[in-house]
Each structure stands twice: as structure tokens, then as C-alpha cells.
Design a protein around this motif. Structure first.
Motif, PDB file in Angstrom:
ATOM      1  N   PHE A   1       0.848  -1.200   0.000  1.00 39.11           N
ATOM      2  CA  PHE A   1       0.000   0.000   0.000  1.00 39.11           C
ATOM      3  C   PHE A   1       0.875   1.238   0.000  1.00 39.11           C
ATOM      4  O   PHE A   1       2.060   1.195   0.302  1.00 39.11           O
ATOM      5  CB  PHE A   1      -0.970   0.031   1.191  1.00 39.11           C
TER       6      PHE A   1
ATOM      7  N   ARG B   1       1.547   5.243   1.321  1.00 40.99           N
ATOM      8  CA  ARG B   1       1.191   6.105   2.421  1.00 40.99           C
ATOM      9  C   ARG B   1      -0.147   6.730   2.128  1.00 40.99           C
ATOM     10  O   ARG B   1      -0.455   7.002   0.970  1.00 40.99           O
ATOM     11  CB  ARG B   1       2.243   7.214   2.561  1.00 40.99           C
ATOM     12  N   PRO B   2      -1.070   7.018   3.075  1.00 41.77           N
ATOM     13  CA  PRO B   2      -0.786   6.973   4.488  1.00 41.77           C
ATOM     14  C   PRO B   2      -0.609   5.578   5.061  1.00 41.77           C
ATOM     15  O   PRO B   2      -0.247   5.449   6.202  1.00 41.77           O
ATOM     16  CB  PRO B   2      -1.986   7.677   5.120  1.00 41.77           C
ATOM     17  N   GLY B   3      -0.843   4.539   4.296  1.00 46.67           N
ATOM     18  CA  GLY B   3      -0.491   3.214   4.789  1.00 46.67           C
ATOM     19  C   GLY B   3      -1.304   2.791   5.988  1.00 46.67           C
ATOM     20  O   GLY B   3      -2.396   3.280   6.255  1.00 46.67           O
ATOM     21  N   LEU B   4      -0.754   1.868   6.729  1.00 51.70           N
ATOM     22  CA  LEU B   4      -1.497   1.258   7.816  1.00 51.70           C
ATOM     23  C   LEU B   4      -1.861   2.279   8.885  1.00 51.70           C
ATOM     24  O   LEU B   4      -2.985   2.316   9.371  1.00 51.70           O
ATOM     25  CB  LEU B   4      -0.670   0.132   8.430  1.00 51.70           C
ATOM     26  N   THR B   5      -0.887   3.127   9.242  1.00 49.48           N
ATOM     27  CA  THR B   5      -1.158   4.129  10.270  1.00 49.48           C
ATOM     28  C   THR B   5      -2.327   5.010   9.854  1.00 49.48           C
ATOM     29  O   THR B   5      -3.230   5.266  10.638  1.00 49.48           O
ATOM     30  CB  THR B   5       0.081   5.006  10.497  1.00 49.48           C
TER      31      THR B   5
ATOM     32  N   THR C   1       4.751   0.629   0.944  1.00 48.86           N
ATOM     33  CA  THR C   1       5.229  -0.565   1.619  1.00 48.86           C
ATOM     34  C   THR C   1       5.272  -1.713   0.611  1.00 48.86           C
ATOM     35  O   THR C   1       4.437  -1.796  -0.288  1.00 48.86           O
ATOM     36  CB  THR C   1       4.321  -0.954   2.783  1.00 48.86           C
TER      37      THR C   1
ATOM     38  N   ASP D   1       4.451  13.347   9.415  1.00 46.06           N
ATOM     39  CA  ASP D   1       3.241  14.052   9.030  1.00 46.06           C
ATOM     40  C   ASP D   1       3.199  15.463   9.577  1.00 46.06           C
ATOM     41  O   ASP D   1       2.210  16.147   9.427  1.00 46.06           O
ATOM     42  CB  ASP D   1       2.015  13.294   9.560  1.00 46.06           C
TER      43      ASP D   1
ATOM     44  N   TRP E   1       0.641  10.111  21.530  1.00 43.03           N
ATOM     45  CA  TRP E   1       0.232   8.713  21.572  1.00 43.03           C
ATOM     46  C   TRP E   1       1.030   7.924  22.590  1.00 43.03           C
ATOM     47  O   TRP E   1       0.505   7.051  23.261  1.00 43.03           O
ATOM     48  CB  TRP E   1       0.387   8.086  20.188  1.00 43.03           C
TER      49      TRP E   1
ATOM     50  N   LEU F   1      -8.346   3.359  17.840  1.00 41.36           N
ATOM     51  CA  LEU F   1      -7.392   2.488  17.159  1.00 41.36           C
ATOM     52  C   LEU F   1      -7.157   1.248  18.003  1.00 41.36           C
ATOM     53  O   LEU F   1      -7.116   0.124  17.504  1.00 41.36           O
ATOM     54  CB  LEU F   1      -6.102   3.272  16.943  1.00 41.36           C
TER      55      LEU F   1
ATOM     56  N   VAL G   1       4.566  -1.830  12.352  1.00 36.63           N
ATOM     57  CA  VAL G   1       4.436  -1.014  11.149  1.00 36.63           C
ATOM     58  C   VAL G   1       4.075   0.422  11.533  1.00 36.63           C
ATOM     59  O   VAL G   1       4.613   1.373  10.976  1.00 36.63           O
ATOM     60  CB  VAL G   1       3.358  -1.595  10.201  1.00 36.63           C
ATOM     61  N   VAL G   2       3.190   0.587  12.506  1.00 33.71           N
ATOM     62  CA  VAL G   2       2.807   1.937  12.921  1.00 33.71           C
ATOM     63  C   VAL G   2       4.027   2.687  13.440  1.00 33.71           C
ATOM     64  O   VAL G   2       4.254   3.844  13.086  1.00 33.71           O
ATOM     65  CB  VAL G   2       1.711   1.875  14.015  1.00 33.71           C
TER      66      VAL G   2
ATOM     67  N   GLU H   1       6.364   3.730  10.699  1.00 38.45           N
ATOM     68  CA  GLU H   1       5.867   4.836   9.885  1.00 38.45           C
ATOM     69  C   GLU H   1       5.930   6.151  10.624  1.00 38.45           C
ATOM     70  O   GLU H   1       5.955   7.202  10.007  1.00 38.45           O
ATOM     71  CB  GLU H   1       4.436   4.535   9.427  1.00 38.45           C
TER      72      GLU H   1
END
Lengths: 119, 220
Positions: free
Chosen positions: A26, A28-32, A72, B15, B28, B61, B87-88, B91
Motif C-alpha cells: 500500500f 502512504r498513508p499506509g497502515l497508520t 510498503t 506528518d 500517543w 485504534l 508497522v505503525v 511509519e
């Protein structure tokens, strides 16, 4: 076409081409971002979604475009091969967009793919 | 993220901060950024609509991940949760990038953290070996400037090894990591510097009593 419209069309074409490339999990924004977007819609929160995983920037010096994608890679695919395939696919998909913009045929697109993770 | 003149991605916040100036990651994780006092931060987060919204997102979440656990995925729910949060976290902290591919027209990159994750996993997969920190740097720092940052690379990895694995640890780790660099990543790694920094007792964890109590399990 205005620059803003060209940028938007480049990003749309690039994202579509990248997502269709074998080995791309995928963008970005991807999984987050997906989780964040799901959380946002669930709570009605006003926290703004992060930008799409593609960005097109115009070089004012020569009018060429840089397209940067963050993606990813799916496990089982060699990361370097995926970024190469993405570059070729995005180059092909964006060529008609910039050729349509500039009558002298000078529209050039440089593509950079960045792997943020392997999933 | 911007590109510098050589089209190498420039490090930067992923971001950007929340509108109030706090980083999403700090909110977070409940950490306090450098230069801020914990008391002032607690007061801010209690009253700030942006931080409150971000925390609400995190709770939702969390609920989504909990709901996902009920799907009973292969590998177990703990493994799924770990992979999701892995993964989070990756990123949220991109860091420096490394070149992918060795052809002249290759323009791909990978975040060092993502590459290090794969390299460390390969070392962890070896019997009697536990990976510690892993860094990837240009092989020749001087030449890297000339070659637009896409030159060959050197890996620095630290491991803990059991007494049984110790004699062949460096060679085994080197072999595993060269294989990953070539087959999984497609990165031009020329040298791998392996340092055994700790002794691993399989049943008791690392040896905390004597020499070489080195760093382990860092983010890499």
C-alpha cells in the motif's frame, strides 16, 4: 491546464500505477493512516487525514516534475525490484499528463519511490 | 518529505506536528518532548482539543486492534498486534534513507529503519543469536558525497551469542545478512561488521554480570 490541475492529475495517475504494481502492499498513508482514518470516522474526530502517499513537485527552473511515492512492499518481493517496477509504471502513466500540458513536448517526470516498510 | 538537489529524500518529521505544536507520536506514547516540562505537558494535553482528539483516535485504534484480535489470524493475536504496532511505529519514525538497486537508472530508496528491521530479523533467526543494534552507512563516507548518496554500503550489527554459537557467530550473521541484503532488499552491501557484545544464556537471558553488557534490541 493550470499547474494545480496538472499536479493533481500526476498524483492521481502515479498513485494508480504504483498501487497496480506487483509487490506494492500500500501507499502512504499506509497502515497508520488507514487506522487513523477509521478511528477518525468512528469518533467523528476533526483531526485531519495525513496526505496521500504521492507528491508531485514542479521544478520552476526547467518546468520538469518530480514525483515522490512512499510505499510498503509485500513480503516475498525484492524491494529494489518493486521500486524499479514502480518507477517504470509511474513514468509510463504520467507521460501523457505532462505531454498534454506543454506544447513543446518538454514535460519530463522524475520518479522516486521510497520503501517505508516490508509487510 | 522534500528532495534535496541530488534527489535524495531529506529526513524530516513524517506528518508534521499537531496544530498545537505537539507531535502525534509524543501524544500517543505519552512521552514529553525535549524542552517541555512534564507538568506543563499534562496540563496542556488535558485542555487541548487537538491532543484530546489524537488521544481519542488512539483509543479507537486500540479498540480496532482489539476487535481484529477476534478474527483469530494465523500466528496468533499477539503476533498480529505486534506486527501492526511494528508497522505503525516504523511509519512514525522514518529517519535516513538508503539506496535500493544498483543499476545506473535506479532511483529507489528504503528507510534505514525498515532495512535494519529485515537485517536484524535475519540475525535473530540464527540459533543462539539475538540481534542488537543495526546501522547501515555508506561504505566510503567521502565518496558518498560525490556519488549522490547511492554508493555501496556497510552494515554495523551488534549481537548477543550463546557460548555454543559464539565461535561461528560472526560468520553466520554475516552470511545471513548478506543474503537478506541481496534477496530481500536488493541493496549494495559490501561489508558487514559484526560485533558480539553479549553472551546469551538461552534459559536465563543475557549475562548481566560481567564483560560486554552491550546495547540490545535497539530500534536499529
Amino acid at each position: 491546464m493550470t499547474e494545480r490541475i496538472v499536479r493533481s492529475e500526476l498524483e492521481r495517475a502515479a498513485a494508480a500505477a504504483a498501487r497496480a504494481t506487483d509487490g506494492v502492499a500500500f501507499l502512504r498513508p499506509g497502515l497508520t493512516g488507514l487506522l487513523r482514518a477509521a478511528a477518525t470516522s468512528a469518533t467523528g474526530s476533526r483531526y485531519a487525514s495525513p496526505p496521500e502517499g504521492v507528491r508531485a513537485l514542479r521544478n520552476s527552473a526547467d518546468g520538469s516534475w518530480d514525483v515522490e511515492l512512499r510505499l510498503t512492499v509485500r513480503r516475498g518481493h525484492r524491494a529494489a525490484d518493486v521500486t524499479r517496477a514502480v518507477r517504470l509504471a509511474v513514468e509510463m502513466a504520467t507521460r501523457p499528463v505532462v505531454q498534454g500540458e506543454d506544447g513543446t513536448g518538454g514535460g519530463q517526470v522524475s520518479v522516486t519511490a521510497i520503501v517505508t516498510g516490508i509487510v | 518529505m522534500a528532495l534535496n538537489a541530488d534527489r535524495q529524500p531529506v529526513d524530516g518529521a513524517d506528518d508534521g506536528p499537531l496544530p498545537c505544536g505537539r507531535s502525534l507520536e509524543a501524544v500517543w506514547e505519552g512521552t514529553v518532548e525535549r524542552g517541555r516540562s512534564p507538568a506543563a505537558e499534562a496540563a496542556h494535553r488535558g485542555s487541548c482539543p487537538h491532543c484530546s482528539a489524537a488521544l481519542a483516535d488512539l483509543r479507537t485504534l486500540d479498540a480496532l486492534v482489539t476487535a481484529a484480535r477476534e478474527l483469530d489470524p494465523p500466528g496468533g493475536t499477539d503476533a498480529l498486534t505486534a506486527r501492526v504496532m511494528d508497522v505503525v511505529r516504523l511509519e512514525l519514525r522514518p529517519g535516513r534513507t538508503l539506496p535500493l538497486g544498483t543499476r545506473p537508472d535506479d532511483t529507489g530508496w528504503i528507510f534505514e529503519s525498515a532495512a535494519a528491521r529485515e537485517l536484524r530479523a535475519a540475525a535473530d533467526g540464527l540459533p543462539g543469536i539475538r540481534a542488537g543494534s543495526c546501522r547501515v552507512r555508506p561504505l566510503d563516507v567521502g565518496a558518498a558525497e560525490v556519488g549522490q548518496g547511492r554508493g555501496p554500503l556497510r552494515v554495523h550489527v551488534e549481537v548477543a551469542a550463546s557460548l555454543e554459537a559464539l565461535p561461528t557467530a560472526a560468520e553466520a550473521v554475516r552470511g545471513a545478512l548478506f543474503a537478506v541484503a541481496e534477496r530481500v532488499l536488493g541493496m549494495d552491501v559490501r561489508e558487514i561488521d559484526v560485533r558480539v557484545v553479549d553472551v546469551l544464556h538461552e534459559d536465563m537471558g543475557t549475562d548481566g554480570t560481567g564483560t560486554g553488557h552491550g546495547p540490545e534490541g535497539s530500534a536499529g
